[in-house]
Every structure is written in structure tokens, then in C-alpha cells.
Design a protein around this motif. Structure first.
Motif, mmCIF file in Angstrom:
data_model
loop_
_atom_site.group_PDB
_atom_site.id
_atom_site.type_symbol
_atom_site.label_atom_id
_atom_site.label_comp_id
_atom_site.label_asym_id
_atom_site.label_seq_id
_atom_site.Cartn_x
_atom_site.Cartn_y
_atom_site.Cartn_z
ATOM 1 N N MET A 103 23.066 29.405 -5.102
ATOM 2 C CA MET A 103 22.648 30.104 -3.883
ATOM 3 C C MET A 103 21.141 30.057 -3.661
ATOM 4 O O MET A 103 20.662 30.359 -2.580
ATOM 5 N N ALA A 104 20.392 29.652 -4.684
ATOM 6 C CA ALA A 104 18.942 29.485 -4.524
ATOM 7 C C ALA A 104 18.579 28.071 -4.081
ATOM 8 O O ALA A 104 17.424 27.809 -3.701
ATOM 9 N N ASP A 105 19.551 27.183 -4.099
ATOM 10 C CA ASP A 105 19.302 25.780 -3.778
ATOM 11 C C ASP A 105 18.984 25.615 -2.283
ATOM 12 O O ASP A 105 19.737 26.087 -1.423
ATOM 13 N N ALA A 106 17.892 24.955 -1.983
ATOM 14 C CA ALA A 106 17.435 24.822 -0.593
ATOM 15 C C ALA A 106 18.447 24.081 0.278
ATOM 16 O O ALA A 106 18.664 24.444 1.444
ATOM 17 N N GLU A 107 19.086 23.060 -0.264
ATOM 18 C CA GLU A 107 20.052 22.292 0.519
ATOM 19 C C GLU A 107 21.300 23.121 0.805
ATOM 20 O O GLU A 107 21.859 23.060 1.912
ATOM 21 N N VAL A 108 21.745 23.888 -0.170
ATOM 22 C CA VAL A 108 22.892 24.773 0.048
ATOM 23 C C VAL A 108 22.582 25.774 1.157
ATOM 24 O O VAL A 108 23.385 25.995 2.076
ATOM 25 N N ARG A 109 21.405 26.365 1.111
ATOM 26 C CA ARG A 109 21.028 27.354 2.114
ATOM 27 C C ARG A 109 20.941 26.722 3.511
ATOM 28 O O ARG A 109 21.350 27.328 4.508
ATOM 29 N N LYS A 110 20.433 25.499 3.579
ATOM 30 C CA LYS A 110 20.374 24.794 4.862
ATOM 31 C C LYS A 110 21.782 24.545 5.397
ATOM 32 O O LYS A 110 22.038 24.704 6.601
ATOM 33 N N GLN A 111 22.683 24.155 4.512
ATOM 34 C CA GLN A 111 24.054 23.880 4.949
ATOM 35 C C GLN A 111 24.741 25.140 5.450
ATOM 36 O O GLN A 111 25.541 25.085 6.391
ATOM 37 N N PHE A 112 24.438 26.277 4.857
ATOM 38 C CA PHE A 112 24.983 27.537 5.360
ATOM 39 C C PHE A 112 24.475 27.802 6.780
ATOM 40 O O PHE A 112 25.252 28.184 7.664
ATOM 41 N N VAL A 113 23.196 27.621 6.997
ATOM 42 C CA VAL A 113 22.632 27.820 8.338
ATOM 43 C C VAL A 113 23.302 26.883 9.334
ATOM 44 O O VAL A 113 23.618 27.278 10.462
ATOM 45 N N ASP A 114 23.560 25.661 8.911
ATOM 46 C CA ASP A 114 24.174 24.668 9.799
ATOM 47 C C ASP A 114 25.568 25.082 10.261
ATOM 48 O O ASP A 114 26.016 24.653 11.333
ATOM 49 N N ILE A 115 26.281 25.883 9.466
ATOM 50 C CA ILE A 115 27.623 26.317 9.875
ATOM 51 C C ILE A 115 27.594 27.710 10.515
ATOM 52 O O ILE A 115 28.638 28.325 10.744
ATOM 53 N N GLY A 116 26.391 28.209 10.809
ATOM 54 C CA GLY A 116 26.264 29.488 11.497
ATOM 55 C C GLY A 116 26.350 30.702 10.599
ATOM 56 O O GLY A 116 26.649 31.805 11.066
ATOM 57 N N VAL A 117 26.063 30.515 9.302
ATOM 58 C CA VAL A 117 26.099 31.611 8.340
ATOM 59 C C VAL A 117 24.708 31.805 7.756
ATOM 60 O O VAL A 117 24.058 30.833 7.356
ATOM 61 N N GLU A 118 24.254 33.051 7.698
ATOM 62 C CA GLU A 118 22.954 33.350 7.112
ATOM 63 C C GLU A 118 23.101 33.372 5.591
ATOM 64 O O GLU A 118 23.825 34.201 5.044
ATOM 65 N N PRO A 119 22.454 32.439 4.880
ATOM 66 C CA PRO A 119 22.609 32.403 3.424
ATOM 67 C C PRO A 119 22.053 33.666 2.787
ATOM 68 O O PRO A 119 21.055 34.219 3.251
#
Length: 319
Positions: free
Chosen positions: A272-288
């Protein structure tokens, strides 16, 4: 018997009586994440983002399996029935703590039978009023609803969505009939045609599919949403303390061996600290998000208490 031989023998006996889970490397086979919701939704997509990165952390395949039905009961029950060995994880939403309210019976205790791992992300909700209703903001909507009883209907897909609607109405002091639909597309179609006049949905859905037909009068979370930054929160508009969104998170069977629980929690902190994971969450409309297990436990207890209170006040009839 000499001292050296006795020492070696004692060590051997000690190792023999250690639990098997403590002696085995973990994980040594694929891990399953059960999602008690349908494929393609934001929770399912969040689970798949996490699974790919968690597989790298644990160096084993991590597969996502959707088990739908019963307001999440079937999927959550499947995790409860699985061995407490760390190989079956639960990725679910805040609806897990509404299950015992919206269902007459459930085969688990959501607070006792699962240990928290981490919060994954949050999805805001936006209150939308059809353009046929002569209102411009939350205040004028509330005033209109109070002055015109039974003239407006609130669309819901049932279960925890109905509880969210009830919580909102209790907070702002209105009482409207709730029309329950079997699916979100069905409720949206009736909203777009004006057959129902109020609904709650994700800001991204509002922006892409509904904005031409309705006005967003407020978002329900603690903060404004990045997709609709001009739409204020319910709390901003005078209803202090109102803060509800849909979160998704990871849990595991209680009684999982402590060493395995600790390893999964540590791995998920990195995920959950991974920058790419957090970006992918934003891309699907979810706030990481990401959180400690203790923070998720507190959130869980608060939500469980809230939904029981909302159901009692609204006299919600369990299905």
C-alpha cells in the motif's frame, strides 16, 4: 548419557513439539484473495491491483476469486470456513459490518472471526438530485423534501446502500420513500428518466454518466472528492461530524498463526506504500489509503456500531 548428547536430544524433542505452522516456510503455495462482490467493480479491481504486488512481495502466486451473493455473506462465509493458515485472505468493503443488519442471520461474527490487515482505499459518494427537481444545493433540496413529503423517491440497490441513504436522511432531517432495485444500472436508468429523483453514486460515475441529468448537492465523505472538487461535503454544509464513504480493506481469519499474520501485514504495508499501486487505485476512482491493523480495527468497530444504530432508528427490516 553425556551432556552433549542430552543437549542435542532436548533440541530435537523441542523441535518435534513445535506447531507445524511454525516449522514450515510461509508461504510455500499460492494464496487466495476472496472478494465477496462481483467482478469488474472498484473493490474487485482494487483486489487485483493488490494481488499483483503482493505476489511479488511473498514470491508466490496470489489469485483473486469472486464469491458473490447474499449481501457479501457467501464470500465472507467462505473465508470463515477456510483453514486459519494464512492462505485465504478476504478483500471486502465496509459493507461487511452491515451484513448482520441487512441479513436475518449470518454464519460469522464480522468483528470476532476476522483479524484486520490494512485499509486499502476509500470511495466517496455523491448525493444527486434529478434536474426536474427545482433545487440548486443541499439546503434547497432538504427544504424541498420537507415541504413536499412523498413527492421524491430515493433509488437504492438495497443492503448497505439503503443504510447509507437512511443515515444521510436521518442526519439532514428528511424522510423519503426508498425504491430498491436489483442492480445499479436499473436504478440509474430510472433516475435518468426521472422516475426516481434522488440517488447516491460514486463521483466518477456521476461525472461520466449522470451530470447532464442531475445536480450533485453534496459528497458524503470527510473530504471533497478529487473528481468533483467543487461539490462540498455534507459536513461542510452544516451537518458536523457526518463522514461516511465506502472503504475496501483486507482481513484474514482469526486464529491465523501470529508469524504468518505478521508477515502478511508487513507485506501489505509495503504494497500500500508502493507509488505504482497508489496510482492504479486513483486510476480506478479509489482514493488509496493504507493503515495499521489497529486503525482498521477502530474503523471496523465504529462502522459496526453506526449501522446497528441507523437500522434501529429507521426500523430496517432484515432480509
Amino acid at each position: 548419557m553425556n551432556a552433549k548428547f542430552l543437549y542435542v536430544a532436548c533440541i530435537a524433542v523441542g523441535m518435534a513439539i513445535l506447531p507445524a505452522a511454525a516449522q514450515e516456510a510461509f508461504p510455500k503455495k499460492p494464496i487466495k484473495i476472496i472478494v465477496p462482490l462481483g467482478a469488474g467493480g472498484s473493490s474487485d479491481l482494487g483486489a487485483r491491483i493488490v494481488a499483483r504486488r503482493l505476489s511479488q512481495e511473498l514470491k508466490q502466486p496470489v489469485v483473486v476469486e469472486n464469491r458473490t451473493g447474499g449481501n457479501q455473506v457467501i464470500g465472507i462465509g467462505a473465508v470463515k470456513s477456510a483453514p486459519a493458515d494464512g492462505y485465504t485472505l478476504l478483500w471486502t468493503t465496509s459493507g461487511i459490518f452491515a451484513t448482520s443488519v441487512v441479513n436475518k442471520t449470518v454464519p460469522f461474527d464480522a468483528l470476532k472471526d476476522f483479524d484486520p490487515i490494512t485499509l486499502g482505499g476509500r470511495t466517496n459518494a455523491v448525493v444527486i438530485v434529478h434536474n426536474s427537481v427545482p433545487v440548486t444545493d443541499l439546503k434547497s433540496f432538504v427544504d424541498y423534501a420537507k415541504s413536499n413529503p412523498n413527492k421524491l423517491n430515493f433509488a437504492s440497490t438495497g443492503g448497505s446502500v439503503t443504510l447509507l441513504i437512511q443515515y444521510f436522511m436521518q442526519t439532514v432531517g428528511i424522510d423519503m420513500p426508498i425504491v430498491t432495485y436489483k442492480s445499479q444500472p436499473a436504478s440509474m436508468n430510472d433516475f435518468l428518466s426521472g422516475q426516481v429523483q434522488v440517488m447516491i453514486d460514486r463521483p466518477s460515475v456521476y461525472k461520466s454518466q449522470i451530470a447532464a441529468h442531475g445536480k450533485a448537492v453534496a459528497v458524503t465523505g470527510a473530504k471533497r472528492d478529487r473528481v468533483t472538487p467543487d461539490v462540498p461535503t455534507v459536513a461542510e454544509l452544516g451537518y458536523k461530524g457526518f463522514d461516511i464513504d465506502t472503504w475496501q480493506a483486507m482481513f484474514i481469519r482469526s486464529e491465523t498463526p501470529p508469524d504468518r499474520l505478521a508477515k502478511i501485514r508487513a507485506a501489505m504495508r509495503r504494497v500500500m506504500a508502493d507509488a505504482e499501486v497508489r496510482k492504479q487505485f486513483v486510476d480506478i476512482g479509489v482514493e488509496p489509503a493504507g493503515s495499521s491493523a489497529e486503525e482498521l480495527a477502530t474503523l471496523s468497530r465504529n462502522d459496526a456500531a453506526r449501522w446497528k444504530s441507523v437500522a434501529a432508528i429507521s426500523k430496517y427490516q432484515a432480509e
